[in-house]
Design an enzyme around this catalytic site. Structure first.
Site, PDB file in Angstrom:
ATOM      1  N   PHE A  42       6.780  22.863  12.750  1.00 48.28           N
ATOM      2  CA  PHE A  42       6.572  22.054  11.889  1.00 48.28           C
ATOM      3  C   PHE A  42       5.516  22.077  11.140  1.00 48.28           C
ATOM      4  CE2 PHE A  42       5.256  18.394  14.498  1.00 48.28           C
ATOM      5  CZ  PHE A  42       4.183  18.159  14.003  1.00 48.28           C
ATOM      6  N   LYS A  57      14.518  30.672  12.078  1.00 49.16           N
ATOM      7  CA  LYS A  57      14.835  29.497  12.299  1.00 49.16           C
ATOM      8  C   LYS A  57      13.848  28.467  12.356  1.00 49.16           C
ATOM      9  CE  LYS A  57      14.984  26.791  15.014  1.00 49.16           C
ATOM     10  NZ  LYS A  57      14.802  25.061  14.270  1.00 49.16           N
ATOM     11  N   GLU A  86      13.502  22.408  11.612  1.00 51.17           N
ATOM     12  CA  GLU A  86      14.404  21.018  11.157  1.00 51.17           C
ATOM     13  C   GLU A  86      13.621  20.045  10.132  1.00 51.17           C
ATOM     14  OE1 GLU A  86      14.278  22.003  13.877  1.00 51.17           O
ATOM     15  OE2 GLU A  86      15.519  20.268  15.350  1.00 51.17           O
ATOM     16  N   SER A  97       6.307  24.009  21.316  1.00 48.16           N
ATOM     17  CA  SER A  97       5.195  22.881  22.263  1.00 48.16           C
ATOM     18  C   SER A  97       5.712  23.512  23.391  1.00 48.16           C
ATOM     19  CB  SER A  97       6.064  21.769  22.517  1.00 48.16           C
ATOM     20  OG  SER A  97       7.534  22.335  22.292  1.00 48.16           O
ATOM     21  N   CYS A 138      -2.811  23.377  15.750  1.00 45.44           N
ATOM     22  CA  CYS A 138      -2.517  24.043  17.736  1.00 45.44           C
ATOM     23  C   CYS A 138      -3.569  24.053  17.801  1.00 45.44           C
ATOM     24  CB  CYS A 138      -1.819  25.225  17.487  1.00 45.44           C
ATOM     25  SG  CYS A 138      -2.316  26.477  16.617  1.00 45.44           S
ATOM     26  N   GLU A 188      -0.716  16.904  25.148  1.00 45.05           N
ATOM     27  CA  GLU A 188      -1.364  16.840  23.864  1.00 45.05           C
ATOM     28  C   GLU A 188      -0.828  16.001  23.332  1.00 45.05           C
ATOM     29  OE1 GLU A 188       1.031  19.735  21.771  1.00 45.05           O
ATOM     30  OE2 GLU A 188      -0.595  21.214  21.054  1.00 45.05           O
TER      31      GLU A 188
END
Ligand code: NAD
Length: 506
Positions: free
Chosen positions: A157, A181, A184, A234, A289, A391
């Site tokens: 995301f 993909k 969402e 992740s 990240c 994290e």
């Protein structure tokens, strides 16, 4: 003409250059994090819908994309680059609406994604093979790189445009077709990217978007016609994706999470270091990240000076909706994530950290239901605390105090992650030693977020990347192609006769 108006309330899939509605009967919410409103619904694909997207991509590959001339592929990429450039404001606006990041940050994300499209525009240079003539009398050897077929990309995301752009431009430039993909949580940017590719003239099926969740991912990982998978997300999901897709015989690169350390040595300019730490820790609400989430300060004096400077800057940050030009930091992606981040701050306090700046309880007037959280600065954090070990992926910066360089490098290298690391110092020798010794894939010297430019590859070490290839740059080209070596001899009619001996070089 495709524009954000075609990204309506309901987001389906994009297959064969057409928006298609979802048929699975399952949908998920897409929030506007600045207001907390459920702004859109996204289709969550069934395995059958994934199959349709892969079938379309395979048909496009077989119908000629895999063998389309370099001239044609690059002409389309140049057109795509121009369209993206023209529409960067729209794309950034969509990112801000669904992700929450401030507009300048969203524009920065689009610009960094464009870099990879530009790299892909020069694919002809990257795909040049090698030729050795006369390796033996009358024998030539050529090394070629060929596309893989259908490649799947699964993205997170936090960079809804940049991370897809890390993948598909280079993949299709190399002659593959692609099924994306997107996350969402903020799927619209991926759909707009595909609609713009259609507008640029890419043939139907070269880039398909299938929206969905785990069900869609599981099908992509097992699908016999998917040759390779690029994943970013992740660490637990990256590890699982790498394992499953590898078991299904696919080539996989799976980039995971991170805990990036910034080492500050006693000779560093503390104002420069504090500016760097604040930007890298709290920019995009810490949902990067490559965010700096730990500052390692060598010596008490360095730590005291740095903490005071970071705190001063952190308290002055303007937090608000991403579409307000005055905002420097926006909301987090969901209410659940915001609460989890806040929980880490509370937990660190209970475990003995010192809370220098407290981000809890922030309300933004007019946006009371938005997923906002203020920035937190935790001092005297130790490696056994959850706030250090996990994290957090939010606006929380931990400061760990160490006595010397040796303790610092041992701490950093003991981390399970190895995405980025930075050192702030005026000492060239110390910086050089750090860049050689640190166990991380991307290193900054007085640069807090060392995201490589498009023509150098991006990737971490340890639990930040599963697989052998980093993304984009030369590694990206290698990942999206496979090698072939052709040995050729055109017999001279003057020679002749059968020879059963093993070929030798004469
Ligand atoms: P995520 O792992 O939850 O989701 C990533 C993708 O995987 C999404 O498309 C999602 O739909 C899918 N997914 C989620 N759970 C799944 C499951 N159980 N099985 C199969 N698929 C699943 O990650 P996120 O929260 O969207 O993104 C944030 C994470 O991504 C952070 O950990 C961040 O560090 C990482 N990230 C890493 C990099 C990098 O370059 N290393 C870049 C960006 C983000």
């Amino acid at each position: 003409m495709t524009d954000t108006h075609t990204i309506g309330h309901f987001i389906g899939h994009f297959i064969d250059n057409r928006a298609v509605p979802g048929t699975s009967g399952r949908t998920g919410p897409v929030f506007d994090p600045a207001t907390g409103a459920r702004a859109r619904e996204v289709a969550l694909a069934s395995a059958g819908e994934v199959d349709a997207a892969v079938a379309s991509a395979l048909a496009a590959y077989r119908a000629g994309w895999g063998t389309a001339s370099l001239a044609r592929r690059t002409a389309l990429l140049f057109r795509y680059r121009a369209l993206l450039d023209e529409r960067r404001d729209e794309l950034a606006a969509l990112i801000t609406t669904e992700h929450g990041k401030v507009r300048s940050d969203a524009l920065g994300e689009v610009a960094r994604g464009l870099e990879i499209v530009e790299l892909a525009c020069g694919i002809a240079e990257k795909l040049k093979g090698q030729l050795s003539t006369e390796v033996s009398t009358g024998v030539d050897v050529a090394s070629l790189r060929q596309p893989l077929g259908v490649v799947a990309g699964i993205t997170p995301f936090n960079f809804p445009a940049m991370v897809p752009l890390w993948m598909f431009p280079l993949a299709v430039a190399c002659g593959n077709t692609f099924v994306l993909k997107p996350s969402e949580k903020d799927p619209s940017a991926g759909t707009l990217l595909a609609a713009l590719a259609a507008e640029a003239g890419f043939p139907p099926g070269v880039l398909n978007v299938v929206n969905g969740d785990r069900e869609a991912v599981d099908r992509l990982l097992a699908h016999p016609d998917v040759a390779a998978v690029s994943f970013v997300g992740s660490t637990p999901v990256a590890a699982a994706v790498h394992r499953t897709a590898t078991e299904h015989g696919k080539r996989v690169q799976a980039l995971g999470g991170a805990k990036n350390h910034m080492l500050v040595l006693p000779d560093a300019d503390l104002d420069v270091a504090a500016d760097g730490a604040v930007g890298a820790a709290y920019g995009s609400a810490g949902e990067r990240c490559m965010a700096v989430s730990v500052v390692v300060a060598v010596g008490e004096e360095t730590a005291d000076g740095l903490v005071a400077r970071i705190a001063e800057r952190a308290r002055a940050l303007r937090i608000g909706p991403g579409d307000d030009p005055a905002s420097e930091m926006g909301p987090l992606i969901t209410a659940e994530h915001r609460d989890a981040v806040e929980g880490y701050v509370t937990g660190a306090l209970e475990q003995g950290a010192e809370l220098v700046v407290d981000g809890a309880g922030l309300t933004v007037p007019g946006h009371e239901d938005g997923f906002f959280l203020g920035v937190s600065l935790l001092d005297r954090v130790s490696p056994d605390m959850d706030a250090y070990r996990d994290e957090i992926f939010g606006p929380v910066l931990c400061v760990v105090r160490v006595a010397d360089y040796a303790e610092a490098i041992a701490l950093i290298n003991a981390s399970r992650w190895g995405n980025g690391a930075a050192v702030f110092t005026r000492d060239g020798g110390a910086a050089r030693r750090f860049q050689l010794e640190v166990a991380a894939g991307m290193v900054g010297v007085n640069v807090p977020i060392p995201v490589p430019v498009g023509y150098h590859s991006f990737g971490g070490w340890k639990d930040s990347l599963f697989g052998d290839h980093h993304v984009y740059g030369d590694d990206g080209v290698r990942f999206y192609t496979r090698g072939k070596v052709v040995t050729t001899r055109w017999p001279d009619p003057a020679d002749g006769g059968v020879d059963l001996g093993f070929p030798q070089h004469r």
